[in-house]
Design an enzyme around this catalytic site. Structure first.
Site, PDB file in Angstrom:
ATOM      1  N   LYS A 126       0.847  -0.995   0.103  1.00 32.59           N
ATOM      2  CA  LYS A 126       0.113  -0.134   0.070  1.00 32.59           C
ATOM      3  C   LYS A 126       0.909   1.146   0.049  1.00 32.59           C
ATOM      4  O   LYS A 126       0.558   2.153  -0.661  1.00 32.59           O
ATOM      5  CB  LYS A 126      -0.997   0.090   1.254  1.00 32.59           C
ATOM      6  CG  LYS A 126      -2.054  -0.886   0.965  1.00 32.59           C
ATOM      7  CD  LYS A 126      -3.131  -0.891   2.165  1.00 32.59           C
ATOM      8  CE  LYS A 126      -4.397  -1.876   1.703  1.00 32.59           C
ATOM      9  NZ  LYS A 126      -5.265  -1.861   2.846  1.00 32.59           N
ATOM     10  N   LYS A 134     -11.740  -4.615  -1.961  1.00 35.26           N
ATOM     11  CA  LYS A 134     -12.864  -3.511  -2.224  1.00 35.26           C
ATOM     12  C   LYS A 134     -12.670  -2.317  -2.622  1.00 35.26           C
ATOM     13  O   LYS A 134     -13.405  -1.545  -3.079  1.00 35.26           O
ATOM     14  CB  LYS A 134     -13.802  -3.717  -0.808  1.00 35.26           C
ATOM     15  CG  LYS A 134     -13.346  -3.248   0.314  1.00 35.26           C
ATOM     16  CD  LYS A 134     -14.302  -2.928   1.373  1.00 35.26           C
ATOM     17  CE  LYS A 134     -13.975  -3.877   2.660  1.00 35.26           C
ATOM     18  NZ  LYS A 134     -12.948  -3.605   3.342  1.00 35.26           N
ATOM     19  N   LYS A 143      -5.988 -10.390  -5.264  1.00 39.22           N
ATOM     20  CA  LYS A 143      -7.208 -10.528  -4.345  1.00 39.22           C
ATOM     21  C   LYS A 143      -8.446  -9.772  -4.801  1.00 39.22           C
ATOM     22  O   LYS A 143      -8.055  -8.445  -5.304  1.00 39.22           O
ATOM     23  CB  LYS A 143      -6.687 -10.236  -2.895  1.00 39.22           C
ATOM     24  CG  LYS A 143      -7.769 -10.402  -1.856  1.00 39.22           C
ATOM     25  CD  LYS A 143      -7.219  -9.670  -0.493  1.00 39.22           C
ATOM     26  CE  LYS A 143      -7.410  -8.148  -0.548  1.00 39.22           C
ATOM     27  NZ  LYS A 143      -7.386  -7.576   0.884  1.00 39.22           N
TER      28      LYS A 143
HETATM   29  P1  AMP Z   1     -11.348  -6.236   4.954  1.00 38.02           P
HETATM   30  O1  AMP Z   1     -12.081  -5.864   3.426  1.00 38.02           O
HETATM   31  O2  AMP Z   1      -9.857  -6.200   4.589  1.00 38.02           O
HETATM   32  O3  AMP Z   1     -11.615  -5.177   5.875  1.00 38.02           O
HETATM   33  O4  AMP Z   1     -11.555  -7.917   5.224  1.00 38.02           O
HETATM   34  C1  AMP Z   1     -12.482  -8.035   5.719  1.00 38.02           C
HETATM   35  C2  AMP Z   1     -12.290  -9.718   5.862  1.00 38.02           C
HETATM   36  O5  AMP Z   1     -12.830 -10.214   4.809  1.00 38.02           O
HETATM   37  C3  AMP Z   1     -11.151 -10.207   6.617  1.00 38.02           C
HETATM   38  O6  AMP Z   1     -11.063 -11.301   7.262  1.00 38.02           O
HETATM   39  C4  AMP Z   1     -10.334 -10.465   5.167  1.00 38.02           C
HETATM   40  O7  AMP Z   1      -9.416 -11.451   5.264  1.00 38.02           O
HETATM   41  C5  AMP Z   1     -11.586 -11.105   4.318  1.00 38.02           C
HETATM   42  N1  AMP Z   1     -11.219 -10.894   2.867  1.00 38.02           N
HETATM   43  C6  AMP Z   1     -11.223  -9.675   2.258  1.00 38.02           C
HETATM   44  N2  AMP Z   1     -11.023  -9.706   1.047  1.00 38.02           N
HETATM   45  C7  AMP Z   1     -10.885 -11.192   0.918  1.00 38.02           C
HETATM   46  C8  AMP Z   1     -10.876 -12.008  -0.459  1.00 38.02           C
HETATM   47  N3  AMP Z   1     -10.521 -11.520  -1.613  1.00 38.02           N
HETATM   48  N4  AMP Z   1     -11.056 -13.444  -0.226  1.00 38.02           N
HETATM   49  C9  AMP Z   1     -11.033 -14.148   1.064  1.00 38.02           C
HETATM   50  N5  AMP Z   1     -11.260 -13.309   2.049  1.00 38.02           N
HETATM   51  C10 AMP Z   1     -11.155 -11.922   1.896  1.00 38.02           C
END
Ligand code: AMP
Ligand code: TRP
Length: 332
Positions: free
Chosen positions: A112, A200, A197
């Site tokens: 990042k 979002k 990955k």
């Molecule tokens: P975040 O969007 O980074 O706040 O992630 C929230 C949760 O979703 C965390 O446990 C991440 O590990 C999981 N997560 C986010 N993106 C993915 C993805 N592409 N595949 C699997 N898990 C994800």
């Protein structure tokens, strides 16, 4: 009873990756088998420059979606990180426990920070210290298990190291938590770029399925997913990442095994069609429930208010104990 904590950052609309990697388990199993807390980790959204109105809107939407996927405020504690001061109080002690070098080794920070610098922007200090706050989120509650996707494994290793180090220096204060990853779809990949990955906050959205996408949008994104050279459907994450990702998603939606499913398909087209329909059906009830809940913001506010009160009561004694363990004077 097992204590579970996990969270989601309101940095963009939540995706199929968030759901399959984390949120679905929170609702389907974690809240039923443990004393579980789920948090909109809004402070983590401030590590890069963001419009305040957008932060507010996405935080509310994330909380609403946590309810929409089936988290039940009678069974678990649902709250916003910024409503419970213990997180930042403890984050400071975690910064005093961690070293500069180990923070700089975090992959997410490196990626990042490089992206931010390439854009000519400056890197906020909080982007570097972020894992200290994440460790505090988890450790404040005496958490045993942290259900997350694979991308969080390194941050969780650090949280464990910090807990062990603190306990060694100052006496037993924290439970050493462990990450739990889903059996399939621990890392859902971008449909357009199956070696990255599904995230979002990515700028290009054609490869990202959002939880609130209309069925037609889901069908379009899945049908245009990048597949690999070759025609036969085989499960090979290294050589055929696009097809493997579709098989992972389909398996996660239907409860099957990605390798076994590969044998059911003779063409990419048929695999895409079934995957799209499986995702549409998986997300349908979430979208419907979200629409109902979004019409009643007072309810969501009330859930977050009582969740924060409960969370504060749980975190306070342990954070107070940590403050005293390092030698700070008791306040009262
Ligand atoms: P975040 O969007 O980074 O706040 O992630 C929230 C949760 O979703 C965390 O446990 C991440 O590990 C999981 N997560 C986010 N993106 C993915 C993805 N592409 N595949 C699997 N898990 C994800
Ligand atoms: N860092 C996590 C992510 O990017 C979000 C998060 C913050 C979290 N604090 C947490 C996840 C505590 C689990 C437990 O997804």
């Amino acid at each position: 009873m097992t204590r579970i904590f996990s969270g989601v950052k309101p940095t963009g609309h939540l995706t199929l990756g968030n759901y399959l990697g984390a949120m679905r388990r929170w609702a389907e199993t974690d809240q039923h088998r443990a004393d579980a807390l789920f948090c909109v980790v809004d402070l983590h959204a401030l590590t890069v420059d963001r419009d305040p109105a957008r932060v507010r809107r996405l935080s509310r939407q994330a909380a609403t979606l946590l309810l929409a996927v089936g988290l039940d405020p009678e069974r678990c504690t649902l709250f916003a990180q910024s409503h419970v001061d213990e997180h930042t109080r403890l984050a400071y002690l975690m910064e005093c426990t961690a070293s500069d070098g180990e923070m700089r080794r975090m992959i997410q920070y490196k990626e990042k920070a490089a992206r931010e610098q390439a854009r000519g922007g400056s890197v906020r200090l909080s982007l570097l210290t972020y894992p200290a706050l994440m460790a505090a989120d988890v450790l404040a509650y005496g958490t045993d298990e942290v259900p997350v996707g694979e991308d969080q494994a390194q941050h969780m290793e650090l949280a464990r190291d910090l807990a062990v180090r603190f306990n060694q220096r100052y006496g037993m204060t924290f439970v050493v938590p462990r990450a739990t990853l889903p059996a399939v779809a621990a890392r859902v990949m971008d449909l357009q770029e199956p070696t990255s990955k599904m995230g979002k906050s990515h700028v290009r959205t054609a490869g990202i399925v959002y939880l609130l996408d209309e069925p037609e949008a889901v069908r379009k994104k899945v049908s245009r997913a990048v597949t690999d050279a070759g025609r036969d459907v085989v499960y090979d994450r290294a050589e055929r990442p696009g097809v493997a990702n579709l098989l992972d998603v389909l398996a996660a939606c239907t409860g099957g095994d990605p390798e076994a499913l590969a044998g059911d398909y003779a063409s990419y087209g048929a695999l895409k069609k079934d995957t799209a329909e499986a995702v549409v059906e998986l997300l349908r009830p979430v979208r419907e429930r979200h629409a109902e809940l979004a019409a009643d913001p007072g309810y969501v506010d009330a859930v977050l208010r009582s969740g924060a009160e409960r969370a504060r009561g749980m975190a306070r004694p342990r954070v107070d104990a940590a403050y005293q363990a390092v030698g700070l004077m008791p306040a009262g």
